[in-house]
Write an enzyme that holds these catalytic residues in place. Structure first.
Site, mmCIF file in Angstrom:
data_model
loop_
_atom_site.group_PDB
_atom_site.id
_atom_site.type_symbol
_atom_site.label_atom_id
_atom_site.label_comp_id
_atom_site.label_asym_id
_atom_site.label_seq_id
_atom_site.Cartn_x
_atom_site.Cartn_y
_atom_site.Cartn_z
ATOM 1 N N LYS A 132 11.864 -42.833 36.132
ATOM 2 C CA LYS A 132 10.872 -43.034 35.066
ATOM 3 C C LYS A 132 11.517 -42.855 33.682
ATOM 4 C CE LYS A 132 7.476 -39.967 34.360
ATOM 5 N NZ LYS A 132 7.202 -39.481 33.016
ATOM 6 N N ASP A 150 4.002 -43.654 35.040
ATOM 7 C CA ASP A 150 3.596 -42.245 34.992
ATOM 8 C C ASP A 150 2.196 -42.125 35.601
ATOM 9 O OD1 ASP A 150 1.863 -43.267 33.134
ATOM 10 O OD2 ASP A 150 2.340 -41.797 31.588
#
Ligand code: SF4
Length: 222
Positions: A132, A150
């Site tokens: 991420k 997320d």
């Protein structure tokens, strides 16, 4: 923490609905950007690494003074672990995060000439940097249409069926596969902002939602 979905995963929204939804996002915010404050690739990398289980507002408060004096890996090493820990002590998990930032700064100096590498694989070798974080950096500073999923994007992707998926990597693939190419670069920011301010976790704000008529979520609020 993003929980995986166990129920059957529905089909993604069809192309025409994807175009309509992202056209509205683009109309409302033509140039979305991250709410994290940074000066360059290195400071964004640090800010994102610090943002796990913390808010962007909290990270920005802590990094304001830090980034005024530190903007390169070498400067971070010169600052040192103790002073860095003191700068970020208002952020959750600050001791471990400070160790990671010093370790990643050392790796950048030793192996990448003090530069932030421009590949996901290289970024993910850095201490404390997962997929991420790597994708946020690739998207925001290197203009690569990477999708950093997320908790907000995972929720919005599944509720709206823009990008349904059982886990974050499935949602990442679903965005890449289904969101029209012209919207890929900014999809990450539009979806985060939508999840943060409109399609909120406990009570989505469907009444003010700009895509309410296109959203198939069955538990909309009145
Ligand atoms: S209509 Fe409600 S559930 Fe659907 S995207 Fe908007 S806020 Fe989220």
């Amino acid at each position: 923490m993003v929980r995986a979905v166990s129920a059957r995963i529905p089909a993604p929204l069809p192309y025409a609905a994807q175009v309509a939804i992202f056209s509205r996002f683009r109309e409302a915010e033509p140039h979305p950007v991250t709410e994290l404050e940074y000066r360059n690739a290195f400071t964004l990398l640090v800010a994102v690494a610090l943002s796990a289980q913390a808010t962007d507002v909290g990270v920005n408060k802590a990094t304001k003074a830090l980034f005024a004096k530190v903007s390169t890996p070498q400067q971070m090493l010169e600052l040192g672990l103790e002073a860095l820990t003191d700068h970020i002590k208002t952020i959750g998990l600050f001791r471990q995060k400070a160790k990671n930032v010093i370790a990643l700064s050392q790796r950048l100096v030793d192996e990448y000439g003090g530069e932030v590498p421009q590949s996901r694989a290289a970024l993910m070798t850095l201490p404390g940097v997962g997929r991420k974080t790597a994708n946020v950096v690739l998207n925001s500073v290197f203009d690569f249409p990477a999708q950093a999923v997320d908790t907000h994007i995972f929720r919005v992707g599944n509720r709206t069926r823009i990008a349904p998926g059982r886990d974050v990597e499935a949602v990442e693939r679903a965005i890449e596969d289904n969101v029209p190419v012209t919207f890929q670069q900014n999809a990450h920011h539009w979806l985060i902002l939508h999840g943060r301010y409109v399609c909120q976790a406990k009570r989505p704000r469907c009444k003010i939602c700009p895509i309410e008529d296109l959203c198939p979520f069955e538990e909309k609020t009145e």
